[in-house]
Design an enzyme around this catalytic site. Structure first.
Site, PDB file in Angstrom:
ATOM      1  CE1 TYR A  89     -10.876  -1.849   0.103  1.00  0.00           C
ATOM      2  CE2 TYR A  89     -10.918  -3.782  -1.330  1.00  0.00           C
ATOM      3  CZ  TYR A  89     -10.213  -2.749  -0.725  1.00  0.00           C
ATOM      4  OH  TYR A  89      -8.864  -2.616  -0.943  1.00  0.00           O
ATOM      5  CG  ASN A 110      -4.813   4.516   6.602  1.00  0.00           C
ATOM      6  OD1 ASN A 110      -4.533   5.354   7.442  1.00  0.00           O
ATOM      7  ND2 ASN A 110      -4.606   3.227   6.786  1.00  0.00           N
ATOM      8  CB  CYS A 118      -6.005   0.531   4.839  1.00  0.00           C
ATOM      9  SG  CYS A 118      -4.315   1.004   4.476  1.00  0.00           S
ATOM     10  CD  GLU A 149      -1.641  -8.013   9.893  1.00  0.00           C
ATOM     11  OE1 GLU A 149      -2.813  -8.254   9.523  1.00  0.00           O
ATOM     12  OE2 GLU A 149      -1.229  -6.861  10.120  1.00  0.00           O
TER      13      GLU A 149
END
Length: 157
Positions: A89, A110, A118, A149
């Site tokens: 952040y 979002n 996000c 990911e």
């Protein structure tokens, strides 16, 4: 309400589209899936299939998120974050001339999670929050997305 519902292992993604842009997405309980009828919904379905198979996939869809100017700047920054490489952040705050808390709040607002990633932003000492909170359900989705990911990234390094 949802144009389509896409199944993942432990959750589903509900997405609402206009005829020419993605407007909203939400993580939902597990659902077998419902492919949308519009051309955009079919394209989105195909891209979600590719993402589910390969976490390094980059979405190329027209997005129309509604939010403040600051929120939209944060969301643009999020779309530049590479899969498998979470940011903090505070990094977003430094780039945007903001605060880490303001970046976190924009992430929580979002309207198109996953497509505006996000989940790729984490706290200084852990996952941080997700979906405007720190509850186990949302954090387990964030954890799954980050693992998906990262796992895919390591296969190709």
């Amino acid at each position: 309400m949802w144009t389509l519902r896409f199944p993942f292992p432990d959750f589903s993604l509900g997405v609402r589209c206009s005829t020419d842009a993605v407007l909203e997405a939400a993580f939902l309980p597990v659902h077998p899936g419902e492919e949308g009828a519009s051309a955009l919904a079919r394209t989105l379905w195909q891209q979600l299939l590719q993402y589910r198979a390969q976490g390094q996939f980059s979405f190329t869809l027209p997005l129309q998120p509604q939010g403040s100017e600051h929120d939209r700047k944060v969301w643009q920054w999020l779309c530049q974050l590479p899969a498998g490489q979470p940011a903090r952040y505070g990094e977003g705050a430094a780039v945007l001339g903001s605060s880490a808390q303001a970046v976190g709040n924009a992430c929580g607002r979002n309207p198109i999670p996953l497509l505006i990633p996000c989940h790729r932003v984490v706290g200084q000492d852990g996952l941080g929050g997700f979906m405007q909170g720190k509850q186990d359900g949302p954090l387990s989705i964030k954890h799954w997305l980050l693992q998906h990911e990262s796992r895919q990234a390591s296969l190709f390094d």
